[in-house]
Design an enzyme around this catalytic site. Structure first.
Site, PDB file in Angstrom:
ATOM      1  N   THR A 138      35.587  51.862  42.823  1.00 34.19           N
ATOM      2  CA  THR A 138      36.979  52.063  42.431  1.00 34.19           C
ATOM      3  C   THR A 138      37.129  53.320  41.575  1.00 34.19           C
ATOM      4  O   THR A 138      36.172  53.749  40.915  1.00 34.19           O
ATOM      5  CB  THR A 138      37.456  50.829  41.621  1.00 34.19           C
ATOM      6  N   ASP A 139      38.343  53.868  41.543  1.00 31.36           N
ATOM      7  CA  ASP A 139      38.615  55.007  40.657  1.00 31.36           C
ATOM      8  C   ASP A 139      38.621  54.580  39.183  1.00 31.36           C
ATOM      9  O   ASP A 139      38.560  55.422  38.285  1.00 31.36           O
ATOM     10  CB  ASP A 139      39.946  55.694  41.029  1.00 31.36           C
ATOM     11  N   GLU A 140      38.675  53.257  38.934  1.00 29.05           N
ATOM     12  CA  GLU A 140      38.798  52.789  37.547  1.00 29.05           C
ATOM     13  C   GLU A 140      37.550  53.109  36.720  1.00 29.05           C
ATOM     14  O   GLU A 140      37.603  53.119  35.495  1.00 29.05           O
ATOM     15  CB  GLU A 140      39.131  51.291  37.513  1.00 29.05           C
ATOM     16  N   TYR A 187      36.054  44.805  34.008  1.00 31.74           N
ATOM     17  CA  TYR A 187      35.972  45.033  35.460  1.00 31.74           C
ATOM     18  C   TYR A 187      35.404  46.415  35.758  1.00 31.74           C
ATOM     19  O   TYR A 187      34.407  46.554  36.478  1.00 31.74           O
ATOM     20  CB  TYR A 187      37.358  44.874  36.101  1.00 31.74           C
ATOM     21  N   LYS A 191      31.835  47.605  37.505  1.00 37.70           N
ATOM     22  CA  LYS A 191      31.765  48.416  38.725  1.00 37.70           C
ATOM     23  C   LYS A 191      30.973  49.702  38.445  1.00 37.70           C
ATOM     24  O   LYS A 191      30.182  50.147  39.274  1.00 37.70           O
ATOM     25  CB  LYS A 191      33.167  48.754  39.243  1.00 37.70           C
TER      26      LYS A 191
HETATM   27  P1  NAD Z   1      39.050  40.712  46.607  1.00 41.54           P
HETATM   28  O1  NAD Z   1      38.965  40.087  45.253  1.00 41.54           O
HETATM   29  O2  NAD Z   1      40.282  40.540  47.422  1.00 41.54           O
HETATM   30  O3  NAD Z   1      37.832  40.180  47.508  1.00 41.54           O
HETATM   31  C1  NAD Z   1      36.536  40.053  47.008  1.00 41.54           C
HETATM   32  C2  NAD Z   1      35.733  39.226  48.016  1.00 41.54           C
HETATM   33  O4  NAD Z   1      34.387  39.120  47.511  1.00 41.54           O
HETATM   34  C3  NAD Z   1      36.235  37.802  48.190  1.00 41.54           C
HETATM   35  O5  NAD Z   1      36.268  37.468  49.566  1.00 41.54           O
HETATM   36  C4  NAD Z   1      35.211  36.950  47.456  1.00 41.54           C
HETATM   37  O6  NAD Z   1      35.051  35.647  47.996  1.00 41.54           O
HETATM   38  C5  NAD Z   1      33.956  37.784  47.631  1.00 41.54           C
HETATM   39  N1  NAD Z   1      32.955  37.518  46.583  1.00 41.54           N
HETATM   40  C6  NAD Z   1      33.173  37.502  45.230  1.00 41.54           C
HETATM   41  N2  NAD Z   1      32.030  37.193  44.602  1.00 41.54           N
HETATM   42  C7  NAD Z   1      31.078  37.042  45.561  1.00 41.54           C
HETATM   43  C8  NAD Z   1      29.690  36.729  45.523  1.00 41.54           C
HETATM   44  N3  NAD Z   1      29.064  36.495  44.360  1.00 41.54           N
HETATM   45  N4  NAD Z   1      29.012  36.663  46.686  1.00 41.54           N
HETATM   46  C9  NAD Z   1      29.649  36.887  47.871  1.00 41.54           C
HETATM   47  N5  NAD Z   1      30.958  37.162  47.960  1.00 41.54           N
HETATM   48  C10 NAD Z   1      31.660  37.239  46.815  1.00 41.54           C
HETATM   49  O7  NAD Z   1      38.714  42.243  46.385  1.00 41.54           O
HETATM   50  P2  NAD Z   1      39.306  43.546  47.105  1.00 41.54           P
HETATM   51  O8  NAD Z   1      40.538  43.954  46.437  1.00 41.54           O
HETATM   52  O9  NAD Z   1      39.275  43.340  48.569  1.00 41.54           O
HETATM   53  O10 NAD Z   1      38.170  44.601  46.701  1.00 41.54           O
HETATM   54  C11 NAD Z   1      36.998  44.754  47.508  1.00 41.54           C
HETATM   55  C12 NAD Z   1      36.114  45.817  46.888  1.00 41.54           C
HETATM   56  O11 NAD Z   1      36.817  47.046  46.817  1.00 41.54           O
HETATM   57  C13 NAD Z   1      35.667  45.499  45.463  1.00 41.54           C
HETATM   58  O12 NAD Z   1      34.327  45.902  45.322  1.00 41.54           O
HETATM   59  C14 NAD Z   1      36.599  46.337  44.585  1.00 41.54           C
HETATM   60  O13 NAD Z   1      35.966  46.679  43.386  1.00 41.54           O
HETATM   61  C15 NAD Z   1      36.813  47.533  45.482  1.00 41.54           C
HETATM   62  N6  NAD Z   1      38.097  48.241  45.292  1.00 41.54           N
HETATM   63  C16 NAD Z   1      39.275  47.557  45.301  1.00 41.54           C
HETATM   64  C17 NAD Z   1      40.487  48.254  45.170  1.00 41.54           C
HETATM   65  C18 NAD Z   1      41.815  47.539  45.222  1.00 41.54           C
HETATM   66  O14 NAD Z   1      42.849  48.156  44.987  1.00 41.54           O
HETATM   67  N7  NAD Z   1      41.863  46.261  45.553  1.00 41.54           N
HETATM   68  C19 NAD Z   1      40.477  49.638  45.001  1.00 41.54           C
HETATM   69  C20 NAD Z   1      39.243  50.319  44.996  1.00 41.54           C
HETATM   70  C21 NAD Z   1      38.056  49.607  45.151  1.00 41.54           C
HETATM   71  P1  TYD Z   2      46.871  45.429  39.508  1.00 39.30           P
HETATM   72  O1  TYD Z   2      47.510  45.160  40.834  1.00 39.30           O
HETATM   73  O2  TYD Z   2      46.300  44.293  38.736  1.00 39.30           O
HETATM   74  O3  TYD Z   2      45.764  46.558  39.764  1.00 39.30           O
HETATM   75  P2  TYD Z   2      44.876  47.406  38.688  1.00 39.30           P
HETATM   76  O4  TYD Z   2      44.936  46.760  37.383  1.00 39.30           O
HETATM   77  O5  TYD Z   2      43.523  47.329  39.305  1.00 39.30           O
HETATM   78  O6  TYD Z   2      45.454  48.795  38.709  1.00 39.30           O
HETATM   79  O7  TYD Z   2      47.932  46.150  38.586  1.00 39.30           O
HETATM   80  C1  TYD Z   2      48.551  47.355  38.975  1.00 39.30           C
HETATM   81  C2  TYD Z   2      49.386  47.833  37.798  1.00 39.30           C
HETATM   82  O8  TYD Z   2      50.467  46.907  37.587  1.00 39.30           O
HETATM   83  C3  TYD Z   2      48.614  47.871  36.487  1.00 39.30           C
HETATM   84  O9  TYD Z   2      49.050  49.007  35.739  1.00 39.30           O
HETATM   85  C4  TYD Z   2      49.019  46.597  35.792  1.00 39.30           C
HETATM   86  C5  TYD Z   2      50.430  46.345  36.272  1.00 39.30           C
HETATM   87  N1  TYD Z   2      50.821  44.919  36.409  1.00 39.30           N
HETATM   88  C6  TYD Z   2      52.002  44.471  35.829  1.00 39.30           C
HETATM   89  O10 TYD Z   2      52.741  45.236  35.180  1.00 39.30           O
HETATM   90  N2  TYD Z   2      52.339  43.160  35.975  1.00 39.30           N
HETATM   91  C7  TYD Z   2      51.552  42.278  36.673  1.00 39.30           C
HETATM   92  O11 TYD Z   2      51.895  41.074  36.762  1.00 39.30           O
HETATM   93  C8  TYD Z   2      50.362  42.766  37.281  1.00 39.30           C
HETATM   94  C9  TYD Z   2      49.461  41.838  38.055  1.00 39.30           C
HETATM   95  C10 TYD Z   2      50.031  44.094  37.121  1.00 39.30           C
END
Ligand code: NAD
Ligand code: TYD
Length: 381
Positions: A138-140, A187, A191
């Site tokens: 992630t960019d975070e 988080y 990561k």
């Molecule tokens: P998500 O929370 O929707 O899905 C995570 C999945 O991992 C779930 O299916 C869960 O059951 C599985 N999981 C969790 N713990 C596990 C374990 N111990 N063993 C096996 N499986 C396990 O997450 P997402 O939003 O789809 O993100 C997927 C990946 O992409 C993550 O690594 C996250 O850090 C990265 N990412 C997410 C975003 C975003 O905006 N959502 C952006 C950049 C990177």
């Molecule tokens: P989120 O979807 O949790 O992603 P991330 O924290 O990984 O960026 O949140 C996106 C943005 O929205 C973040 O700045 C937090 C804000 N946010 C709210 O203001 N209210 C909410 O209920 C949630 C879940 C997020």
């Protein structure tokens, strides 16, 4: 098993982004065996993959990536030559409440997977030849950028994603691949740690690894604790929309299928040991994106304009809330030719329509345990 050209484990394939990656690979590469390894935590949902579960090149294994012996056994059983690692705990608010689970899954789970791949691949005559360990991050991990322009300025670059009516940046700096890691939440710290372990396995053992860091994703099948699906669902049920702080924080949004396409391109053509940033130069202040969501949901539900504005509820800010994320993805665009395919307005319209059309998917998640969790999140804010 051996009729397949490649055998790829996708971890976290039952989650939001993972399910899009699995769908893309299963459909696009019938000669690859795609093994979805997922523990099915609260965030994992096999309903995300109903349309591919019967395909002959798809296999699901319920397993925990922290379980090293099982990971090693899966590597051997499926003759794995590639890993696309998405399994993680992914929600910042949960990490603030329960950092241990994040360290366990994201750090120790990644390490266990790396070590299983190492042990298996080093046991083969060809060793790491033709192998790939691709870690999705992630960019975070880069921390927060300064928010120097509260009105927004014209960004120096644009992509299809940012080519709509809103084309703004809120500062002059962007995350590039060499930006120093500076994570702030449990988080992002977990990561960041996992990214370091992946790079260490390349530098120490010669494992062919790749790391990518992507901006915020949105689209179908996202668990409704994240901003966009949560707000769409709350508007539909006329529930309050909890905006953290003043809603001034900036996020850079990418449609999830564009992330999955980038993963496909990078898996096949990315250079070993490289890092690629993925994003569409599509920055939005939370409050502005929230207004777009409200407007879109109201229009699609046939409500008068402004009908749901009153649901906006400013609540206590998230602890350590990063002010601004903004990705510079020019390396990926130049070197591998990836570009977002959708304008943000198109992506949001598609996304809102999907959640409104798939209310049953949402209801199955938001009943029972989730409801209790969600209430507990807000009862002690
Ligand atoms: P998500 O929370 O929707 O899905 C995570 C999945 O991992 C779930 O299916 C869960 O059951 C599985 N999981 C969790 N713990 C596990 C374990 N111990 N063993 C096996 N499986 C396990 O997450 P997402 O939003 O789809 O993100 C997927 C990946 O992409 C993550 O690594 C996250 O850090 C990265 N990412 C997410 C975003 C975003 O905006 N959502 C952006 C950049 C990177
Ligand atoms: P989120 O979807 O949790 O992603 P991330 O924290 O990984 O960026 O949140 C996106 C943005 O929205 C973040 O700045 C937090 C804000 N946010 C709210 O203001 N209210 C909410 O209920 C949630 C879940 C997020």
């Amino acid at each position: 098993m051996n009729e397949f050209k490649k055998h790829i484990i996708v971890t976290g394939g039952a989650g939001f982004i993972g399910s899009h990656v699995v769908r893309l690979f299963v459909n696009k590469y019938p000669d690859y065996q795609i093994i979805n390894v997922d523990k099915l935590t609260y965030a994992g949902n096999l309903a995300n993959l109903r349309d591919v579960e019967e395909k002959p090149n798809y296999t699901f294994v319920k397993a925990d990536i922290c379980d090293f012996e099982t990971m090693l056994q899966l590597m051997r059983q499926y003759n794995v030559d590639g890993v696309i690692h998405l399994a993680a705990e992914s929600h910042v608010d949960r990490s603030i409440k329960d950092p241990f689970t994040f360290a366990k899954t994201n750090v120790m789970g990644t390490l266990s997977l790396l070590q299983a791949a190492k042990q298996y691949w080093e046991s083969l005559p060809e060793k790491y030849d033709g192998k790939r360990f691709y870690h999705i991050s992630t960019d975070e991990v880069y921390g927060a950028l300064e928010l120097t322009h509260s009105q927004g300025i014209t960004p120096p670059f644009s992509t299809k994603a940012s080519s709509g009516s809103h084309h703004e940046a809120y500062g002059e700096t962007f995350f590039v691949e060499s930006t120093k890691y500076d994570p702030h939440s449990p988080y992002s710290a977990s990561k960041a740690s996992s990214d370091h372990f992946v790079r260490a396995y390349h530098d120490t053992y010669g494992m062919p690894t790749i790391v990518t860091n992507c901006s915020n994703n949105y689209g179908p099948y996202q668990f409704p604790e994240k901003l966009i699906p949560l707000f769409i669902n709350n508007i539909r049920h006329r529930k309050p929309l909890p905006v953290y702080g003043k809603g001034e924080n900036v996020r850079d949004w990418l449609f999830v299928e564009d992330h999955a396409r980038a993963i496909d391109i990078i898996y096949h053509n990315g250079k070993v040991a490289e890092t690629y940033n993925i994003g569409g130069f599509n920055e939005w202040k939370n409050i502005d994106i929230i207004k777009v969501i409200i407007k879109t949901v109201d229009r699609l539900l046939g409500n008068p304009e402004g009908y749901s504005d009153e649901l906006i509820t400013f609540v206590t800010d998230r602890a350590g809330h990063d002010l601004r994320y903004a990705i510079d993805s020019r390396k990926l665009q130049k070197e591998l030719g990836w570009e977002p395919s959708l304008q943000f307005e198109e992506g949001i319209e598609k996304t809102v329509l999907w959640y409104l059309d798939n209310q049953e998917w949402m209801d199955n998640i938001t009943s029972g345990e989730y409801e209790k969790y969600y209430e507990s999140m807000y009862s002690n804010r």
